[in-house]
Design an enzyme around this catalytic site. Structure first.
Site, PDB file in Angstrom:
ATOM      1  N   LYS A  16      54.769  17.028  41.669  1.00 17.36           N
ATOM      2  CA  LYS A  16      54.828  15.873  40.707  1.00 17.36           C
ATOM      3  C   LYS A  16      53.914  14.780  40.397  1.00 17.36           C
ATOM      4  CE  LYS A  16      58.916  14.586  42.228  1.00 17.36           C
ATOM      5  NZ  LYS A  16      59.218  15.654  43.296  1.00 17.36           N
ATOM      6  N   GLN A 221      61.871  12.927  43.362  1.00 14.81           N
ATOM      7  CA  GLN A 221      62.787  13.617  43.903  1.00 14.81           C
ATOM      8  C   GLN A 221      62.960  15.025  43.138  1.00 14.81           C
ATOM      9  OE1 GLN A 221      63.995  10.005  44.163  1.00 14.81           O
ATOM     10  NE2 GLN A 221      62.629  10.149  45.802  1.00 14.81           N
TER      11      GLN A 221
END
Ligand code: GDP
Ligand code: IMO
Ligand code: MG
Length: 433
Positions: A16, A221
């Protein structure tokens, strides 16, 4: 296209940081909406590595950064990150929601103590106090950024809460070795340093959206760690799926145009719980080593496995993924064969769905489709390959990407073949200037 959410489709660490930094080059605002410093987001620019835990990964782009109300903030960690950036000559343009909750030392102590109590049912948390802070938020015991910057309020609330926290920690048999006076002194100092950034960040963010600015929502996450949709109870303590951008930043669902799903070409997991495609053999060792699969936050070795399509399809459904960003395709290069788990065998039946419990997920045996591997990129040549574009990639790699798209039902928007910013190929430009 004004608002884009980026979420992890697996068990976290999909890349990410890298992908948010990439898109942030075209964004006006980058917003964190969930998690805390359990996140470790890596950005590599010109060979230099930065790890962000609280600071949105647009920090190196000079964009407006927002820490939304859904984030739990450890002020010490945030100040350290600001200091680190300052040393690099970067002054982040940061706004912190006055409604974001604050992590205190007793949250960290409780995290440790709760895990110990849970024994074999523990999640293997990052021990950053994330869970206990969200527990306090839901229990309405929490203190928020607006309290941190108000000395009287902070003292009054801590005076009230401190004896309770002491008892809770002792109840679990945990260690409680800090004084209230110390805590207040430390947190008053954090409040002083952070107060210039604390504001109604939601108002600023919505003003930006309404004036046509490009806003990027940076997930933390991954879907399989979401407290509702992930592997309960071994995931994290908040929602991390696309809807959490709405609640954790205060943006209306009607304003979101795109949801990009981040995925590695394989899967990894740091912490406990089932991972049906886990590789415990030398192929797993090879991938862990080549992919440098060691936790960005805790340094723990990550468990690795073949790509899990039932989990990916589930993530596409829950998040409404409009397109995929596929990272680490370079890591699988050099393998003769690459497996994709297309379904599970569970209780003598074949299923393409993710079961609700760890106990059932543990019993899922992967059913694989074998794909041909692709050749290594020449050392240090990934950037050059990326410049040539998608067509220059090995045929077997493109077949793999096509198969992933077909099986998941989501087109590939972005391909990543190295940790660096430039080692990226865009297939569909959804966030162009
Ligand atoms: P995040 O938590 O999703 O931001 O991911 P992490 O930063 O924790 O872990 C991803 C790791 O993979 C980092 O070390 C990145 O620098 C690295 N990475 C990202 N994309 C690629 C890629 O395409 N190839 C390789 N080899 N490494 C990558
Ligand atoms: P990023 O954003 C990978 C895992 C922990 C543990 C469980 C609960 O970098 O992808 P917590 O500390 O949240 O209570 O731990 O979730 N976990 C992560 N695993 N990447 C992360 O973040 C993670 N954040 C939490 O290992 O199993
Ligand atoms: Mg990470």
């Amino acid at each position: 296209m004004a608002c884009m959410v980026i979420v992890g489709t697996q068990w976290g660490d999909e890349g990410k940081g890298k992908v948010v930094d990439y898109y942030a080059g075209k964004a006006d605002v980058v917003v964190r909406f969930s998690g805390g410093n359990n996140a470790g987001h890596t950005v590599v620019v010109k060979g230099k590595k930065y790890a962000f835990h609280l600071m949105p990964s647009g920090a190196l782009r000079g964009t407006q950064l927002i820490i939304g109300n859904g984030v739990v903030v450890d002020p010490k960690v945030l100040l350290e990150e600001m200091e680190m950036l300052k040393k690099e000559g970067i002054t982040p343009k940061l706004l912190i929601s006055e409604r974001a909750h604050v992590i205190f030392p007793y949250h960290r102590a409780l995290d440790e103590a709760e895990e110990q109590f849970k024994g074999k049912r523990k999640a293997g948390t990052t021990k950053r106090g994330i869970g206990p802070c969200y527990e306090d938020k839901a229990g309405r015991f929490g203190l928020r950024m607006c309290d941190l910057i108000n000395r009287e309020m902070l003292k009054e609330k801590i005076d009230h809460l401190f004896p309770l926290k002491e008892k809770q920690i002792q109840m679990y048999g945990g260690r409680f070795d800090f004084s209230k006076e110390q805590l207040l002194q430390e947190y008053n100092a954090y409040g002083e340093k952070l107060k210039e950034y604390v504001c109604d960040a939601n108002l600023e963010m919505n003003n930006a959206i309404n004036s046509g600015k490009k806003v990027l929502f940076e997930g933390t996450q991954g879907t399989m760690l979401d407290v509702d949709h992930g592997m309960y109870p071994v995931g994290t303590s908040c929602n991390v799926t696309a809807g959490a951008a709405c609640t954790g930043a205060g943006v209306s669902p009607t304003k979101i145009n795109e949801v990009v799903g981040l995925m590695k070409a394989y899967v990894s997991r740091v912490g406990e719980g089932p991972l049906p495609t886990e590789l415990k053999d030398e192929t797993g060792e090879y991938i862990r080593k080549k992919g440098a699969e060691f936790g960005t936050t805790t340094g723990r070795p990550r468990r690795v496995g073949w790509l899990d399509i039932p989990a990916l399809r589930y993530a596409c459904r829950i998040n409404g993924i409009s397109g995929l960003a596929i990272t680490k395709l370079d890591v699988l290069a050099g393998l003769e064969k690459v497996n994709i788990c297309t379904s599970y065998s569970l209780d003598k039946k074949t299923t393409g769905e993710v079961p609700p419990s760890c106990e059932l997920m543990e019993q899922c045996k992967p059913i694989y489709k074998e794909m041909k591997g692709w050749q290594e990129f020449e050392a240090g040549k990934a950037e050059e390959v990326a410049k040539k574009g998608y067509d220059a990639l090995p045929k077997e790699l493109k077949d793999y990407v096509a198969e992933v798209s077909k099986l998941s039902g989501a087109p590939a928007y972005l391909i990543s073949i190295g940790p660096g910013r430039e080692e990226t190929i865009i297939l569909k430009d959804i966030f162009g200037k």
